[in-house]
Write an enzyme that holds these catalytic residues in place. Structure first.
Site, mmCIF file in Angstrom:
data_model
loop_
_atom_site.group_PDB
_atom_site.id
_atom_site.type_symbol
_atom_site.label_atom_id
_atom_site.label_comp_id
_atom_site.label_asym_id
_atom_site.label_seq_id
_atom_site.Cartn_x
_atom_site.Cartn_y
_atom_site.Cartn_z
ATOM 1 N N HIS A 311 0.855 -1.195 0.000
ATOM 2 C CA HIS A 311 0.000 0.000 0.000
ATOM 3 C C HIS A 311 0.888 1.241 0.000
ATOM 4 O O HIS A 311 1.963 1.241 0.604
ATOM 5 C CB HIS A 311 -0.893 0.016 1.248
ATOM 6 N N ASP A 369 -7.903 -5.451 -0.154
ATOM 7 C CA ASP A 369 -8.353 -6.320 -1.255
ATOM 8 C C ASP A 369 -7.992 -7.778 -1.062
ATOM 9 O O ASP A 369 -8.443 -8.636 -1.832
ATOM 10 C CB ASP A 369 -7.735 -5.810 -2.571
#
Ligand code: SDX
Length: 435
Positions: A311, A369
């Site tokens: 991320h 996700d």
């Protein structure tokens, strides 16, 4: 507006006596920011930050992330408490208005959304133009963008009432368009929304019911879908939200701005990762194949990434991934799914990755996700619809951020600069004089 300057930082051009003192602005939480707006006029230089990894593009009160501590706040409330104690429609109110609603405010907001879930009958025609095998995200880009053609006349976005209606229309109609994109893909008739169902239940109803028989929405699935929508609702200035803000900064039609956000979200590096995680787990197939897959990820020439990991901001666990993992176990248990091979594989992949220095040294952890696709698959949602569901949830965040930007008196059209490395000025060469 950000808080007043809490100090300054001075920049000096080497080899010259030219320097500039830049105000340091502080927010409620997080790092201070150097206000560089006068830098070019004072020193004749720009800053360079491809991907804006170290640049604050705006002043916002909506969402706060602490990437090192794995903190996510919606209007100051920790995501863990909201996921546990609130629901999507209440959080939509919170993100839009800044405070939790009282009972009357919540009822009025929910009614406002419910009363806008239907689509103009002519919008059905837009679906007919698509191939049945079109990716539902392509359909979402097209049909949400088409809403701009239906609501452009009375669109003075500086009128709060116009913004309020546009927000209701987007939050309410995007799930209907999403469900109809799915129905169109499988050749089933469109299902109209029902005003007696909650937001998540109504979405599942439109996705799964058929006119031939009654359909009862499972409370377990409705609660799971609501939880997924809550976890995906907003996330500071991510790529798709920044796209919506940049498009909106020109005064563009908000429906067209949200369509731009949908387009940005679709990318596999962003919202498209949930679909890519399921594809990756399918390709790995079995825990025995994990070491070979990890070796491919480490091989820079392979261009293979561990989807659902890493991320731009979180350099610790994504708090949403933790909640999603817990929800995964809850939903599978409540659905009576004893052993889900994909979940076992994902957990083994996570275990191995989190002990491997390649991932540890790069601070790569599971993101939102990594587990969401496993829940959605267990709920019977096809993989191609995963990012569509992310878009349904994030519409609330996009609309909230767009509204905040339009209402910000200091807001200007976005216009980043560049460092030019192309050819220096040169004269045109007629074709008969070229080599
Ligand atoms: C979302 O911004 C948001 O808030 C987004 C989001 C939201 O709610 O809006 O949180 C939603 O988009 C989550 C992210 C979903 N994407 C994926 O899961 C795709 C896989 N992840 C990567 O593509 C990547 O981690 C990104 C795009 C998420 C972040 O990219 P960065 O910040 O540019 O990461 P980086 O390139 O700085 O990473 C540093 C290193 C690099 O290696 P080196 O050059 O140092 O050798 O880590 C490597 C990267 O190659 N790396 C990965 C990796 N992610 C980064 N290596 C393998 N697998 C990965 N997933």
């Amino acid at each position: 507006m950000s808080n007043p300057a809490t100090g300054s930082v001075t920049l000096t051009l080497d080899g010259s006596n030219r320097s500039v003192s830049l105000p340091l602005l502080g927010g409620t939480l997080g790092p201070q920011v150097a206000d560089i707006r006068k830098l070019y006029n004072e020193l004749g230089i720009f800053t360079f930050d491809p991907g804006y990894g170290g640049t604050a593009a705006c002043d916002s009160k909506i969402t706060y992330i602490d990437g090192d501590e794995g903190v996510l706040l919606y209007r100051g409330y920790p995501i863990e408490q909201l996921a546990e104690q609130s629901d999507f429609i209440e959080i939509a109110y919170l993100l839009m208005n800044g405070e939790l609603p009282n009972a009357a405010e919540l009822k009025a907001f929910e009614t406002g959304v419910t009363r806008h879930t239907m689509l103009h009958e002519q919008i059905r025609n837009f679906f007919q133009g698509f191939r049945r095998d079109a990716h539902p995200m392509a359909v979402m880009c097209g049909v949400v963008g088409a809403l701009a053609a239906f609501y452009h006349d009375n669109l003075d976005i500086h009128d709060p009432e116009v913004r309020r209606i546009a927000a209701f229309r987007l939050i309410a109609k995007v799930p209907t368009i999403a469900a109809w994109a799915y129905k169109y893909a499988i050749g089933q008739p469109f299902v109209y929304p029902r005003n007696d169902l909650g937001y998540a239940a109504n979405f599942l109803y439109m996705l799964n019911s058929v006119p031939a028989e009654p359909y009862e929405v499972s409370p377990i699935l409705a609660r799971a879908m609501d939880r997924i929508l809550v976890l995906h609702a907003d996330h500071e200035q991510n790529a798709s939200t920044s796209t919506v803000r940049l498009a909106g900064s020109t005064g563009a039609n908000p429906f067209a701005c949200i369509a731009a956000g949908i387009a940005a979200l679709w990318g596999p590096a962003h919202g498209g990762a949930n679909e890519a995680v399921l594809k990756m787990l399918g390709e790995i197939g079995h825990a025995d194949n994990i070491p070979a897959f990890i070796a491919k990820v480490k091989d820079k020439n392979s261009d293979v990434k561990l989807m659902g990991f890493g991320h731009r901001v979180y350099k610790n666990f994504d708090p949403r991934a933790k909640i999603m993992k817990e929800t995964c176990h809850e939903v599978l248990g409540e659905l009576g799914i004893k052993d889900e091979p994909l979940l076992d594989l994902a957990m083994e992949l996570e275990r191995i990755a989190l002990t491997d220095d390649y991932f540890i040294s790069r601070k790569l952890y599971p993101n939102v996700d990594f587990y969401s696709g496993i829940i959605l698959k267990a709920m019977g949602i096809p993989t191609s619809m995963f990012t569509v569901i992310f878009a349904v949830a994030r519409t609330v965040g996009w609309v909230s951020q767009w509204k905040e930007m339009i209402e910000d008196p200091s807001q200007r059209i976005g216009r980043p600069r560049q460092i030019y490395t192309g050819a220096a000025t040169r004269d045109f060469v007629p074709i008969d004089k070229r080599g």
